[in-house]
Each structure stands twice: as structure tokens, then as C-alpha cells.
Design an enzyme around this catalytic site. Structure first.
Site, PDB file in Angstrom:
ATOM      1  CG  ASP A   1       3.666  -2.802  13.162  1.00  0.00           C
ATOM      2  OD1 ASP A   1       3.370  -3.904  12.690  1.00  0.00           O
ATOM      3  OD2 ASP A   1       3.067  -1.742  12.872  1.00  0.00           O
TER       4      ASP A   1
ATOM      5  CD  GLN B   1      13.206  -3.159  12.942  1.00  0.00           C
ATOM      6  OE1 GLN B   1      14.023  -3.219  13.870  1.00  0.00           O
ATOM      7  NE2 GLN B   1      12.386  -2.130  12.808  1.00  0.00           N
TER       8      GLN B   1
ATOM      9  NE  ARG C   1       4.475  -8.072   9.577  1.00  0.00           N
ATOM     10  CZ  ARG C   1       3.885  -7.131  10.317  1.00  0.00           C
ATOM     11  NH1 ARG C   1       4.574  -6.228  10.970  1.00  0.00           N
ATOM     12  NH2 ARG C   1       2.580  -7.108  10.423  1.00  0.00           N
TER      13      ARG C   1
ATOM     14  N   GLY D   1      13.471  -3.354   7.419  1.00  0.00           N
ATOM     15  CA  GLY D   1      13.618  -2.316   8.453  1.00  0.00           C
ATOM     16  C   GLY D   1      13.425  -0.944   7.844  1.00  0.00           C
TER      17      GLY D   1
ATOM     18  CE  LYS E   1      17.620  -2.107  -2.502  1.00  0.00           C
ATOM     19  NZ  LYS E   1      16.967  -3.202  -1.793  1.00  0.00           N
TER      20      LYS E   1
ATOM     21  CG  HIS F   1       6.870  -4.483  -1.381  1.00  0.00           C
ATOM     22  ND1 HIS F   1       7.375  -3.793  -0.309  1.00  0.00           N
ATOM     23  CD2 HIS F   1       5.545  -4.613  -1.172  1.00  0.00           C
ATOM     24  CE1 HIS F   1       6.397  -3.499   0.522  1.00  0.00           C
ATOM     25  NE2 HIS F   1       5.278  -3.987   0.036  1.00  0.00           N
TER      26      HIS F   1
HETATM   27  C1  LIG Z   1       3.565  -6.153   5.781  1.00  0.00           C
HETATM   28  C2  LIG Z   1       4.703  -5.269   6.153  1.00  0.00           C
HETATM   29  C3  LIG Z   1       4.941  -4.967   7.483  1.00  0.00           C
HETATM   30  C4  LIG Z   1       6.008  -4.157   7.838  1.00  0.00           C
HETATM   31  N1  LIG Z   1       6.266  -3.927   9.158  1.00  0.00           N
HETATM   32  C5  LIG Z   1       7.377  -3.254   9.510  1.00  0.00           C
HETATM   33  C6  LIG Z   1       7.742  -3.094  10.880  1.00  0.00           C
HETATM   34  O1  LIG Z   1       7.025  -3.544  11.782  1.00  0.00           O
HETATM   35  N2  LIG Z   1       8.909  -2.450  11.171  1.00  0.00           N
HETATM   36  C7  LIG Z   1       9.728  -1.956  10.186  1.00  0.00           C
HETATM   37  O2  LIG Z   1      10.791  -1.405  10.513  1.00  0.00           O
HETATM   38  N3  LIG Z   1       9.390  -2.059   8.889  1.00  0.00           N
HETATM   39  C8  LIG Z   1       8.250  -2.684   8.521  1.00  0.00           C
HETATM   40  N4  LIG Z   1       7.930  -2.805   7.191  1.00  0.00           N
HETATM   41  C9  LIG Z   1       8.679  -2.029   6.185  1.00  0.00           C
HETATM   42  C10 LIG Z   1       9.958  -2.749   5.734  1.00  0.00           C
HETATM   43  O3  LIG Z   1      10.933  -2.694   6.743  1.00  0.00           O
HETATM   44  C11 LIG Z   1      10.544  -2.084   4.466  1.00  0.00           C
HETATM   45  O4  LIG Z   1      10.869  -0.757   4.747  1.00  0.00           O
HETATM   46  C12 LIG Z   1       9.615  -2.120   3.269  1.00  0.00           C
HETATM   47  O5  LIG Z   1       8.964  -3.341   3.168  1.00  0.00           O
HETATM   48  C13 LIG Z   1      10.401  -1.881   1.949  1.00  0.00           C
HETATM   49  O6  LIG Z   1      11.387  -2.824   1.785  1.00  0.00           O
HETATM   50  P1  LIG Z   1      11.316  -4.041   0.745  1.00  0.00           P
HETATM   51  O7  LIG Z   1      11.620  -5.267   1.522  1.00  0.00           O
HETATM   52  O8  LIG Z   1      10.059  -4.048  -0.009  1.00  0.00           O
HETATM   53  O9  LIG Z   1      12.568  -3.863  -0.196  1.00  0.00           O
HETATM   54  P2  LIG Z   1      13.157  -2.674  -1.033  1.00  0.00           P
HETATM   55  O10 LIG Z   1      14.495  -3.138  -1.448  1.00  0.00           O
HETATM   56  O11 LIG Z   1      13.044  -1.378  -0.282  1.00  0.00           O
HETATM   57  O12 LIG Z   1      12.178  -2.622  -2.261  1.00  0.00           O
HETATM   58  C14 LIG Z   1      12.119  -3.639  -3.231  1.00  0.00           C
HETATM   59  C15 LIG Z   1      11.229  -3.147  -4.362  1.00  0.00           C
HETATM   60  O13 LIG Z   1       9.883  -3.027  -3.881  1.00  0.00           O
HETATM   61  C16 LIG Z   1       9.269  -1.842  -4.391  1.00  0.00           C
HETATM   62  N5  LIG Z   1       8.999  -0.941  -3.240  1.00  0.00           N
HETATM   63  C17 LIG Z   1       9.421  -1.075  -1.954  1.00  0.00           C
HETATM   64  N6  LIG Z   1       8.950  -0.076  -1.194  1.00  0.00           N
HETATM   65  C18 LIG Z   1       8.237   0.724  -2.014  1.00  0.00           C
HETATM   66  C19 LIG Z   1       7.518   1.925  -1.814  1.00  0.00           C
HETATM   67  N7  LIG Z   1       7.433   2.501  -0.620  1.00  0.00           N
HETATM   68  N8  LIG Z   1       6.890   2.462  -2.902  1.00  0.00           N
HETATM   69  C20 LIG Z   1       6.940   1.885  -4.111  1.00  0.00           C
HETATM   70  N9  LIG Z   1       7.623   0.742  -4.368  1.00  0.00           N
HETATM   71  C21 LIG Z   1       8.263   0.171  -3.331  1.00  0.00           C
HETATM   72  C22 LIG Z   1      10.249  -1.236  -5.361  1.00  0.00           C
HETATM   73  O14 LIG Z   1       9.986  -1.742  -6.631  1.00  0.00           O
HETATM   74  C23 LIG Z   1      11.584  -1.734  -4.863  1.00  0.00           C
HETATM   75  O15 LIG Z   1      12.560  -1.787  -5.859  1.00  0.00           O
HETATM   76  C24 LIG Z   1       6.855  -3.615   6.826  1.00  0.00           C
HETATM   77  C25 LIG Z   1       6.617  -3.937   5.495  1.00  0.00           C
HETATM   78  C26 LIG Z   1       5.561  -4.750   5.143  1.00  0.00           C
HETATM   79  C27 LIG Z   1       5.362  -5.086   3.703  1.00  0.00           C
END
Ligand SMILES: Cc1cc2nc3c(=O)[nH]c(=O)nc-3n(C[C@H](O)[C@H](O)[C@H](O)COP(=O)(O)OP(=O)(O)OC[C@H]3O[C@@H](n4cnc5c(N)ncnc54)[C@H](O)[C@@H]3O)c2cc1C
Length: 308
Positions: free
Chosen positions: A133, A162, A183, A187, A200, A230
Site C-alpha cells: 500500500d 497515487q 496498482r 489517494g 477532485k 469505484h
Molecule cells: C483496492 C484498493 C486499494 C487501495 N489502496 C490504497 C493505498 O494503498 N493508498 C491510498 O492512498 N489509497 C488507497 N486506496 C483508496 C483510494 O486512494 C481512494 O481513496 C478510494 O478508492 C476512493 O476513490 P475512487 O477512486 O473510488 O473515486 P471517488 O471519486 O472517491 O469515488 C467514485 C465513486 O465511488 C463510490 N465510492 C468511492 N468511495 C466510496 C466510499 N468510501 N463509500 C461509498 N462509496 C464510495 C461513490 O459512488 C463515488 O461517487 C485504495 C482503494 C482500493 C479500491
């Protein structure tokens, strides 16, 4: 960056909140949305169900920033036992961990040896990959150095990078010189504007830019690339870009969190894309959970609903 996101990320670091909030019943109830339980057995049972839908898993035993270096030994041993359980149950599960869980704040060398023990067993018993991570920006340089060193000894290690950091494009070029497995995430930490994009739409734009770059490289090199988001709009663009670079569906990989966009995860897997679900478990869930709330402050209403 929204005020509510800032407050939630501040709360994730607050020692008082770290001590007290996990004891509140309504928070304990709300956390079930994001994790199947606190034990490895809960995670294994959940992974079995996902596997039936052709969705393999990644496990994280929650924890970060140890008080004493010796605690990292328990974390290592936990993962070594976990590998046996995964192998016994013949599950397709990978491991992802934070280096600070193993003692990165105190000793690079000790962390390296502990990580090496886990990586070796992953390779020998599971024959798959282990992920590192990426934590807050004060660890970035050190983590990249760690990754390059371990990658020179083991090929079955991947690193998270990130998209919100200004430096990531340059880091990616550097990582490609060693055929790094990557991956990509947006962030999750609170970072100052001189280090990270604070809006954003800038983060999203950079994620798309880096994902395109990664797909292009993947079409030429045998590296593993996983898009951990997501964001459906971004995922759909990645699918179009992958098609442009003639990357087969089973080589286009997404990683998503347990409890988020579950329907979309299944839809992608059904279409033949690779989807891995990240399942977290453990009792040290507070800072991790606050970062999940910060990603979508609307989740706070879900927590409040549990009071009633
Ligand atoms: C497998 C995996 C590993 C990760 N590892 C790391 C890491 O090592 N270091 C690090 O800094 N970050 C890590 N993250 C977290 C990442 O940085 C983001 O903070 C997180 O994935 C949310 O961002 P998003 O890309 O989904 O987009 P966003 O723009 O935040 O979300 C897009 C959409 O996804 C849905 N969504 C997103 N998050 C949520 C939530 N918490 N609850 C409900 N719905 C949600 C919503 O519908 C939102 O509109 C990881 C995430 C994943 C999935």
C-alpha cells in the site's frame, strides 16, 4: 478539497478519537458495510462467496504505525499463518499491506526482512502477488526505494501509486525502468497543495492520464496493472482505452473495496474483465474507516442512521 473531507481526515489522525470512537456501538454497527468482520475467518468466508462470482480477493489485516518495533513481528506471523489458511482453502487471495504495519517508522532493515519472509511464503505457497500500500507523502520516497530493492529480489510484488501526487508521473517512469507491477489509486490521505492536486477534477484527470500511460506500457510489457477505483466513468474510459491498445479483457484489472459498487464489480466480472475485491479485517479499523467516510462524506449519514 471539501471541508467535510478535511474534518474526517483530521479525525482519522486524532489520538483521542482513535481511542474512543471504536468503542461506540453505532459506529461498530455501521462499519459492517465495509468489512465482513474482525477475524481472518470472516474475511476467508467472504472471499469464498466472492470467488463463486468469479471475483478473487485481496486481504488487508488492518493496522498501521506501530508503537513498538516488536509488534511488527506479530503482524508478520499473522500473515504467515494466513497464507497457510488461504492455501488450505484453495482460495485465490492476494495480500496487501502497509509497511508501517511491519515497523517502517523504526527500521527499514527489520521491515525489509519481515516483508521478505511474507513475500517468499506467498510465492512458494500461493504462487501469486503481494501488494505494498502507499501511505501518506512522508513515506513516498522511502516506499519507492523499498519497492525497487524488493523487486530486484522478487518479481511477485506490486506497488500502489497515487494519482493525487504531483510527483507520480515521474515516479511511474522510474518504476517502468524496473518493470514494476502497479496498482493505481486516487489517494486517500490529507496532503498539502504543493504536493498533491487539491481539486477532485484535477485528481480524476491525472488518474485518467496515468491509466492511459499504464495501458500503453502494458500493451508492450509483461507487467501487472490494476486500476483501484469505484469511479464508473473512469472505469468505462479505461475499458475503451484498453480496447484501443488491444489488451484482452482478462488482462484489464480493477480492484475495488468490499461493500462499494458490488453490483458493478459483478457486472465487470461477468463481462470477462478481471476484478479483485479488497477485503479488510481486524480490530484496528478506526483510521482506515475514517478515510472511507472521507471518500464519500454522505456515508456519515449512514453512520448517524445507526444511532436510531
Ligand atoms: C483496492 C484498493 C486499494 C487501495 N489502496 C490504497 C493505498 O494503498 N493508498 C491510498 O492512498 N489509497 C488507497 N486506496 C483508496 C483510494 O486512494 C481512494 O481513496 C478510494 O478508492 C476512493 O476513490 P475512487 O477512486 O473510488 O473515486 P471517488 O471519486 O472517491 O469515488 C467514485 C465513486 O465511488 C463510490 N465510492 C468511492 N468511495 C466510496 C466510499 N468510501 N463509500 C461509498 N462509496 C464510495 C461513490 O459512488 C463515488 O461517487 C485504495 C482503494 C482500493 C479500491
Amino acid at each position: 478539497m471539501g471541508i467535510s473531507r478535511n474534518i474526517l481526515l483530521w479525525a482519522s489522525d486524532s489520538p483521542w478519537m482513535r481511542l474512543h470512537v471504536p468503542k461506540w456501538k453505532f459506529v461498530k454497527k455501521a462499519i459492517k458495510k465495509f468489512m465482513p468482520g474482525e477475524n481472518a475467518e470472516d474475511a476467508l468466508a467472504a472471499a469464498k462467496k466472492f470467488q463463486a462470482d468469479s471475483i478473487p480477493a485481496v486481504f488487508t489485516h488492518l493496522g498501521e504505525n506501530l508503537q513498538h518495533l516488536s509488534e511488527g513481528l506479530e503482524v508478520r506471523d499473522h500473515y504467515l499463518e494466513l497464507i497457510d489458511k488461504i492455501a488450505e482453502q484453495k482460495l485465490d487471495v492476494e495480500i496487501s499491506l502497509k509497511l508501517t504495519q511491519l515497523g517502517f517508522d523504526s527500521s527499514f532493515e527489520v521491515t525489509y526482512e519481515r516483508f521478505k519472509d511474507i513475500t517468499f511464503k506467498v510465492r512458494e505457497k500461493l504462487g501469486n502477488m503481494i501488494w505494498i500500500d502507499m501511505e501518506g507523502s512522508n513515506y513516498t520516497e522511502k516506499t519507492l526505494f523499498f519497492y525497487k530493492k524488493i523487486k530486484s529480489e522478487f518479481d511477485n510484488v506490486g506497488l500502489c501509486i497515487q494519482a493525487y501526487l504531483h510527483r507520480t508521473e515521474k515516479d511511474l517512469k522510474d518504476l517502468m525502468s524496473i518493470d514494476g507491477h502497479i496498482r493505481l489509486v486516487k489517494g486517500a490521505y490529507r496532503e498539502p497543495a504543493d504536493i498533491a492536486f487539491n481539486f477532485k477534477n484535477y485528481v480524476d484527470r491525472n488518474f485518467l492520464h496515468l491509466s492511459k500511460e499504464l495501458l500503453k506500457i502494458k500493451s508492450q510489457k509483461n507487467i501487472r496493472v490494476a486500476f483501484a477505483t469505484h469511479d464508473e466513468k473512469i472505469c468505462e474510459q479505461i475499458l475503451r482505452d484498453a480496447k484501443h491498445y488491444s489488451i484482452p479483457r482478462n488482462q484489464v484489472e480493477f480492484q475495488m473495496l468490499y461493500g462499494i459498487k458490488s453490483g458493478y464489480q459483478k457486472e465487470l466480472a461477468k463481462k470477462g474483465y478481471k476484478v479483485r475485491v479488497l477485503i479488510s479485517y481486524g480490530d484496528f479499523w478506526y483510521p482506515w474507516y475514517m478515510r472511507r467516510l472521507a471518500e464519500r462524506p454522505a456515508n456519515v449519514w449512514f453512520v448517524l442512521k445507526n444511532i436510531f
